[in-house]
Design an enzyme around this catalytic site. Structure first.
Site, PDB file in Angstrom:
ATOM      1  N   LYS A  72      -7.589  -0.335  11.257  1.00 44.64           N
ATOM      2  CA  LYS A  72      -6.983  -0.826  10.011  1.00 44.64           C
ATOM      3  C   LYS A  72      -5.686  -0.079   9.737  1.00 44.64           C
ATOM      4  O   LYS A  72      -4.683  -0.675   9.311  1.00 44.64           O
ATOM      5  CB  LYS A  72      -7.957  -0.654   8.848  1.00 44.64           C
ATOM      6  CG  LYS A  72      -7.469  -1.258   7.522  1.00 44.64           C
ATOM      7  CD  LYS A  72      -6.653  -0.303   6.685  1.00 44.64           C
ATOM      8  CE  LYS A  72      -6.198  -0.970   5.393  1.00 44.64           C
ATOM      9  NZ  LYS A  72      -5.302  -0.096   4.592  1.00 44.64           N
TER      10      LYS A  72
ATOM     11  N   HIS B 228      -1.479  10.837   0.717  1.00 49.09           N
ATOM     12  CA  HIS B 228      -1.673   9.494   0.191  1.00 49.09           C
ATOM     13  C   HIS B 228      -1.679   9.489  -1.334  1.00 49.09           C
ATOM     14  O   HIS B 228      -1.052   8.628  -1.959  1.00 49.09           O
ATOM     15  CB  HIS B 228      -2.995   8.921   0.712  1.00 49.09           C
ATOM     16  CG  HIS B 228      -3.291   7.546   0.179  1.00 49.09           C
ATOM     17  ND1 HIS B 228      -2.646   6.420   0.631  1.00 49.09           N
ATOM     18  CD2 HIS B 228      -4.151   7.123  -0.784  1.00 49.09           C
ATOM     19  CE1 HIS B 228      -3.102   5.362  -0.020  1.00 49.09           C
ATOM     20  NE2 HIS B 228      -4.018   5.769  -0.874  1.00 49.09           N
TER      21      HIS B 228
ATOM     22  N   GLU C 141       0.811  -1.209   0.000  1.00 49.83           N
ATOM     23  CA  GLU C 141       0.000   0.000   0.000  1.00 49.83           C
ATOM     24  C   GLU C 141       0.853   1.271   0.000  1.00 49.83           C
ATOM     25  O   GLU C 141       1.799   1.391   0.789  1.00 49.83           O
ATOM     26  CB  GLU C 141      -0.937   0.010   1.223  1.00 49.83           C
ATOM     27  CG  GLU C 141      -1.894   1.198   1.238  1.00 49.83           C
ATOM     28  CD  GLU C 141      -2.915   1.118   2.350  1.00 49.83           C
ATOM     29  OE1 GLU C 141      -3.400   2.181   2.783  1.00 49.83           O
ATOM     30  OE2 GLU C 141      -3.223  -0.003   2.786  1.00 49.83           O
TER      31      GLU C 141
ATOM     32  N   ASP D  69       2.989 -14.771  11.598  1.00 53.12           N
ATOM     33  CA  ASP D  69       1.645 -15.061  11.090  1.00 53.12           C
ATOM     34  C   ASP D  69       0.738 -13.844  11.275  1.00 53.12           C
ATOM     35  O   ASP D  69       0.180 -13.642  12.351  1.00 53.12           O
ATOM     36  CB  ASP D  69       1.080 -16.268  11.836  1.00 53.12           C
ATOM     37  CG  ASP D  69      -0.250 -16.759  11.279  1.00 53.12           C
ATOM     38  OD1 ASP D  69      -0.878 -16.004  10.508  1.00 53.12           O
ATOM     39  OD2 ASP D  69      -0.662 -17.875  11.631  1.00 53.12           O
TER      40      ASP D  69
END
Length: 438
Positions: free
Chosen positions: A280, A393, A85, A296
């Site tokens: 998130k 962004h 991202e 993991d």
């Protein structure tokens, strides 16, 4: 094609690709070429990757980046991050630099207990089951002594086993609730091996327990498995400074900023729709380091999101306060990580990541990962309450848009310069590229 294929796992890689090409791929030559172009030229390295999982056809690459300037407990770290991202690594790096001159990050491991459970059904007298458990507990611990021997040498092992009555939720349902310390290992295989031995011993001892009726002797074990919810394996990371010290070249009103920041945090604490996106963003930082270090990330995600809901409503993982003129921002999260075993000893890039981090213990890695999540969240909330998140962004996303349009290097240079002073959107990039090509 409606008929299932038989014996697919026994096919060679080329046979699997041929079957896939004939069955599902319309443009088979192009698709097969894409699969093959990601193979390692080094056959030994490719075989290693093939054997990480099953039915492998190719390798799926993700960028392996670096976020420098993290001052953690007085030591300077560069943190490896694996993520696709845009703006994540840039934001983490920016937050690290911001807090470097304000005392850096403080991190502490509060506990490292991990959980496993034997889930079973029992039809009979609960008091007799309790007596049987107390009788059987030493036998359970003895049964796993060969499994725990090496772990105990490293300071780990089985910490406790308790009997839990869950019959109010499900008829006849009980648990052996087991606590473990696995030191620098994530410990999944160790825990599951212990649990399966507990299960075997518990059932066999029940058959010989004289106080049980014939029906009570037939304890039915449903499953024996570790839990990825580890609310007693907790790490805390925080930053703090005087409110006036929050100012920099672009943040000229630190008191107003601190007030807006605290309000944004309160919203994330009480509003689940915001909390999910808020968390998130935290996981952008956490998952990137977890992936880079061969841990993991699915287990980490599941455990952390469960922890965010522990009080009955999904809420923010981070919190902030201003007391006596001091701004404080912190996170407390459950993290079960390992620095030995699994991919940490196999994947060449994971080995490099561990070397970059100065070969941390599991507890040190917990601190680094928590700091990465806190830094990511600070950068995101800071942008949201000041310039807005899209400005930074989309500038980072610009290269992805240019690559979608197959821009040349010269075109990229020209448009990167242009969008230093203009708003980046998909349509604006397309428009400027068309003008440039005209």
């Amino acid at each position: 094609m409606n008929k299932p294929i038989s014996g697919f796992s026994k096919f060679s890689k080329q046979e699997k690709i041929n079957w896939l090409s004939q069955t599902y791929l319309k443009d088979s030559d192009t698709s097969v070429a894409v699969l093959e172009q990601y193979w390692h030229e080094n056959e030994k390295l490719q075989q290693l990757h093939d054997e990480f999982t099953e039915n492998t056809l190719s390798n799926f690459y993700l960028p392996f980046g670096l976020a420098p300037n993290f001052m953690i407990n007085g030591d300077l770290f560069a943190i490896p991050m694996t993520i696709e991202e845009s703006s994540v690594i840039a934001a983490a790096s920016k937050a690290a630099k911001f807090w470097h001159s304000r005392g850096g990050f403080k991190a502490t491991v509060l506990n490292t207990v991990k959980i496993g459970q034997v889930h079973f059904l029992f039809k009979g007298d609960k008091n007799k089951l309790e007596d049987f458990f107390n009788f059987c507990k030493p036998k359970l611990l003895f049964a796993v002594s060969s499994i725990t021997k090496n772990m105990e040498k490293r300071g780990g092992g089985v910490l406790d086993i308790s009997l839990r009555d869950k019959t109010e939720s499900l008829e006849g349902y009980f648990q052996l609730h087991c606590k473990f310390e696995t030191k620098d290992s994530m410990g999944a295989n160790f825990i599951n091996s212990c649990l399966e031995k507990f299960s075997e011993t518990f059932k066999s001892e029940a058959l010989n327990y004289e106080q049980f009726s014939p029906e009570e002797k037939q304890i039915e074990v449903i499953m024996s498995i570790l839990s990825n919810y580890v609310p007693e394996c907790i790490v805390r990371a925080e930053v703090s400074c005087k409110v006036e010290d929050l100012s920099d070249d672009k943040l000229t009103k630190p008191k107003i900023f601190a007030e807006k920041f605290l309000t944004a945090m309160k919203i994330a604490e009480i509003e689940p729709y915001r909390a999910v996106t808020h968390n998130k963003g935290i996981m952008n930082g956490i998952d990137a380091v977890v992936l880079a270090t061969g841990n993991d990330f699915r287990a980490v995600e599941a455990g952390i999101h469960a922890y965010a809901s522990r009080n009955g409503s999904y809420s923010s993982l981070t919190h902030a306060s201003v007391e006596n003129g001091i701004f404080k921002f912190w996170i407390e999260i459950p993290l079960a990580l390992g620095t030995v075993g699994g991919l940490t000893n196999l994947h060449p890039l994971v080995k490099v990541a561990m070397e970059i981090l100065q070969k941390p213990t599991a507890a040190q890695l917990m601190q680094i990962v928590a700091v990465a999540g806190l830094a990511q969240n600070f950068a995101a909330v800071k942008s949201l309450v000041t310039t807005g998140i899209q400005q930074g962004h989309m500038k980072m996303h610009l290269m992805n848009i240019l690559n979608q349009y197959n821009a040349s290097n010269a075109e990229k240079d020209e448009l990167v310069h242009y969008f230093k002073h203009h708003t980046v959107t998909h349509s604006s990039v397309s428009e400027q590229l068309e003008k440039l090509r005209a």
